[in-house]
Write an enzyme that holds these catalytic residues in place. Structure first.
Site, PDB file in Angstrom:
ATOM      1  CE  LYS A   1      -2.066  -1.212   3.874  1.00 43.18           C
ATOM      2  NZ  LYS A   1      -1.375  -2.489   4.171  1.00 43.18           N
TER       3      LYS A   1
ATOM      4  NE  ARG B   1      -4.823  -1.149   9.686  1.00 45.21           N
ATOM      5  CZ  ARG B   1      -3.703  -0.636   9.161  1.00 45.21           C
ATOM      6  NH1 ARG B   1      -3.658   0.625   8.788  1.00 45.21           N
ATOM      7  NH2 ARG B   1      -2.645  -1.379   9.035  1.00 45.21           N
TER       8      ARG B   1
ATOM      9  NE  ARG C   1       7.734  -2.242   6.272  1.00 49.64           N
ATOM     10  CZ  ARG C   1       6.427  -2.305   6.390  1.00 49.64           C
ATOM     11  NH1 ARG C   1       5.650  -1.828   5.443  1.00 49.64           N
ATOM     12  NH2 ARG C   1       5.873  -2.857   7.451  1.00 49.64           N
TER      13      ARG C   1
ATOM     14  NE  ARG D   1       1.824  -4.952  11.167  1.00 50.16           N
ATOM     15  CZ  ARG D   1       2.977  -4.745  10.534  1.00 50.16           C
ATOM     16  NH1 ARG D   1       4.111  -5.192  11.038  1.00 50.16           N
ATOM     17  NH2 ARG D   1       3.006  -4.079   9.406  1.00 50.16           N
TER      18      ARG D   1
HETATM   19  P1  AP5 Z   1       4.846  -1.576   1.898  1.00 46.67           P
HETATM   20  O1  AP5 Z   1       4.483  -0.758   0.705  1.00 46.67           O
HETATM   21  O2  AP5 Z   1       5.593  -0.904   3.006  1.00 46.67           O
HETATM   22  O3  AP5 Z   1       3.553  -2.363   2.423  1.00 46.67           O
HETATM   23  P2  AP5 Z   1       2.272  -1.830   3.200  1.00 46.67           P
HETATM   24  O4  AP5 Z   1       1.087  -2.520   2.590  1.00 46.67           O
HETATM   25  O5  AP5 Z   1       2.253  -0.338   3.224  1.00 46.67           O
HETATM   26  O6  AP5 Z   1       2.578  -2.475   4.603  1.00 46.67           O
HETATM   27  P3  AP5 Z   1       2.479  -1.909   6.072  1.00 46.67           P
HETATM   28  O7  AP5 Z   1       3.162  -2.932   6.946  1.00 46.67           O
HETATM   29  O8  AP5 Z   1       2.985  -0.500   6.159  1.00 46.67           O
HETATM   30  O9  AP5 Z   1       0.971  -1.945   6.287  1.00 46.67           O
HETATM   31  P4  AP5 Z   1       0.259  -1.960   7.617  1.00 46.67           P
HETATM   32  O10 AP5 Z   1      -1.126  -1.749   7.138  1.00 46.67           O
HETATM   33  O11 AP5 Z   1       0.477  -3.132   8.470  1.00 46.67           O
HETATM   34  O12 AP5 Z   1       0.994  -0.787   8.418  1.00 46.67           O
HETATM   35  P5  AP5 Z   1       0.597   0.718   8.710  1.00 46.67           P
HETATM   36  O13 AP5 Z   1       1.851   1.495   8.698  1.00 46.67           O
HETATM   37  O14 AP5 Z   1      -0.565   1.172   7.909  1.00 46.67           O
HETATM   38  O15 AP5 Z   1       5.690  -2.822   1.342  1.00 46.67           O
HETATM   39  C1  AP5 Z   1       6.247  -3.798   2.225  1.00 46.67           C
HETATM   40  C2  AP5 Z   1       7.591  -4.274   1.646  1.00 46.67           C
HETATM   41  O16 AP5 Z   1       7.371  -4.933   0.396  1.00 46.67           O
HETATM   42  C3  AP5 Z   1       8.590  -3.144   1.349  1.00 46.67           C
HETATM   43  O17 AP5 Z   1       9.843  -3.576   1.709  1.00 46.67           O
HETATM   44  C4  AP5 Z   1       8.474  -2.910  -0.173  1.00 46.67           C
HETATM   45  O18 AP5 Z   1       9.701  -2.468  -0.712  1.00 46.67           O
HETATM   46  C5  AP5 Z   1       8.101  -4.301  -0.675  1.00 46.67           C
HETATM   47  N1  AP5 Z   1       7.175  -4.228  -1.815  1.00 46.67           N
HETATM   48  C6  AP5 Z   1       6.018  -3.517  -1.879  1.00 46.67           C
HETATM   49  N2  AP5 Z   1       5.395  -3.689  -3.043  1.00 46.67           N
HETATM   50  C7  AP5 Z   1       6.189  -4.564  -3.740  1.00 46.67           C
HETATM   51  C8  AP5 Z   1       6.058  -5.182  -5.022  1.00 46.67           C
HETATM   52  N3  AP5 Z   1       5.033  -4.942  -5.828  1.00 46.67           N
HETATM   53  N4  AP5 Z   1       7.022  -6.068  -5.403  1.00 46.67           N
HETATM   54  C9  AP5 Z   1       8.075  -6.343  -4.581  1.00 46.67           C
HETATM   55  N5  AP5 Z   1       8.255  -5.789  -3.358  1.00 46.67           N
HETATM   56  C10 AP5 Z   1       7.318  -4.916  -2.939  1.00 46.67           C
HETATM   57  O19 AP5 Z   1       0.053   0.589  10.219  1.00 46.67           O
HETATM   58  C11 AP5 Z   1       0.912   0.257  11.285  1.00 46.67           C
HETATM   59  C12 AP5 Z   1       0.109   0.144  12.567  1.00 46.67           C
HETATM   60  O20 AP5 Z   1      -0.539   1.416  12.859  1.00 46.67           O
HETATM   61  C13 AP5 Z   1      -1.041  -0.868  12.554  1.00 46.67           C
HETATM   62  O21 AP5 Z   1      -0.610  -2.177  12.859  1.00 46.67           O
HETATM   63  C14 AP5 Z   1      -1.974  -0.273  13.641  1.00 46.67           C
HETATM   64  O22 AP5 Z   1      -1.506  -0.585  14.939  1.00 46.67           O
HETATM   65  C15 AP5 Z   1      -1.826   1.234  13.451  1.00 46.67           C
HETATM   66  N6  AP5 Z   1      -2.860   1.784  12.546  1.00 46.67           N
HETATM   67  C16 AP5 Z   1      -2.661   2.410  11.346  1.00 46.67           C
HETATM   68  N7  AP5 Z   1      -3.842   2.783  10.806  1.00 46.67           N
HETATM   69  C17 AP5 Z   1      -4.811   2.381  11.665  1.00 46.67           C
HETATM   70  C18 AP5 Z   1      -6.238   2.442  11.657  1.00 46.67           C
HETATM   71  N8  AP5 Z   1      -6.918   2.994  10.639  1.00 46.67           N
HETATM   72  N9  AP5 Z   1      -6.900   1.929  12.710  1.00 46.67           N
HETATM   73  C19 AP5 Z   1      -6.258   1.383  13.765  1.00 46.67           C
HETATM   74  N10 AP5 Z   1      -4.906   1.272  13.823  1.00 46.67           N
HETATM   75  C20 AP5 Z   1      -4.190   1.762  12.785  1.00 46.67           C
END
Ligand code: AP5
Length: 216
Positions: free
Chosen positions: A13, A90, A129, A173
């Site tokens: 994402k 979410r 990552r 997660r």
């Molecule tokens: P990346 O693009 O970083 O993946 P992502 O989907 O953004 O993963 P996240 O772990 O950031 O998502 P998340 O939803 O768990 O975390 P968030 O920060 O929102 O890609 C991952 C890796 O893959 C990278 O190394 C990249 O280079 C590689 N990659 C990507 N695409 C690729 C491709 N096509 N091919 C090859 N490699 C690729 O949330 C963190 C925490 O915050 C949550 O756990 C929760 O506690 C809290 N939080 C955030 N929002 C809320 C909400 N709305 N409600 C409640 N809690 C929340």
């Protein structure tokens, strides 16, 4: 383009959102990045959020909805030109709250994009990552590496590994995603506001698909 990105951790994402921001000039709003910034600045939001994030739990709906509402009402003008909302909603209550935020801010909304990826790929991606603390660029140690190991290509800062990027927390997660977030895929599908893409595809390929579909 005014879209919400849905998908398990590691679906790509953040990577896709950054690509769309760079190529199409739309705003990128990541609730994960906002929360990590609150934590690093040791704000009251950050103090409350940290205990949930480090264990892989969702932060309370009321806290995150308040943050998103503030963002949408403050940056109304910029977001009206286009945005990628990454990480919110979410849960079903957050999706309902988002409708109220949209009504209040009048920013507009096109559709939710669901990025589908399987568990083994999620683990492989997240354990590799590397993130930039300064400009937010995201790399993968082997699959999308920075030119110089450990150094951001964009701004030269030292890359870091997130606290919640260990295998146990990732599995948790993913379970949280299945229980709390998958129901909103259905929520948007029933309202005819859902598109699906394969998260294994390159972000460039997904971007082209979105742009070409928009032209039709
Ligand atoms: P990346 O693009 O970083 O993946 P992502 O989907 O953004 O993963 P996240 O772990 O950031 O998502 P998340 O939803 O768990 O975390 P968030 O920060 O929102 O890609 C991952 C890796 O893959 C990278 O190394 C990249 O280079 C590689 N990659 C990507 N695409 C690729 C491709 N096509 N091919 C090859 N490699 C690729 O949330 C963190 C925490 O915050 C949550 O756990 C929760 O506690 C809290 N939080 C955030 N929002 C809320 C909400 N709305 N409600 C409640 N809690 C929340």
């Amino acid at each position: 383009m005014k879209i919400v990105l849905l998908g398990p951790p590691g679906a790509g994402k953040g990577t896709l959102a950054k690509k769309l921001k760079e190529d199409l000039g739309v705003a990128h709003v990541s609730t994960g990045d906002i929360l990590r910034d609150e934590i690093s600045r040791e704000t009251p939001y950050g103090h409350e959020a940290q205990q949930y994030i480090d264990k892989g739990f969702l932060v309370p709906d009321a806290l995150i909805s308040e943050i998103v509402e503030k963002k949408f009402c403050t940056d109304q003008h910029e977001l009206s030109k286009g945005y990628i909302l990454d990480g919110f909603p979410r849960t079903v209550p957050q999706a309902q709250e988002f409708e109220k935020i949209l009504e209040k801010s009048q920013v507009g909304f096109d559709f939710a994009l669901y990025m589908e990826v399987e568990l083994p790929m999620i683990i492989l991606r997240i354990t590799g990552r590397r993130s930039c603390p300064h400009c937010g660029a995201v790399y993968h140690a082997t699959r999308r590496p920075s030119k110089e190991e450990g150094i951001c290509d964009v701004c030269g800062s030292h890359l870091f590994e997130r606290n919640d990027d260990n295998e146990d927390t990732i599995r948790h997660r993913v379970n949280v995603f299945m229980e709390s977030t998958l129901p909103i895929v259905d929520y948007y599908e029933k309202r005819n506001l859902l598109r699906r893409v394969n998260g294994n595809d390159d972000p460039e390929e997904i971007r082209d698909k979105l742009v070409n579909e928009d032209k039709r």
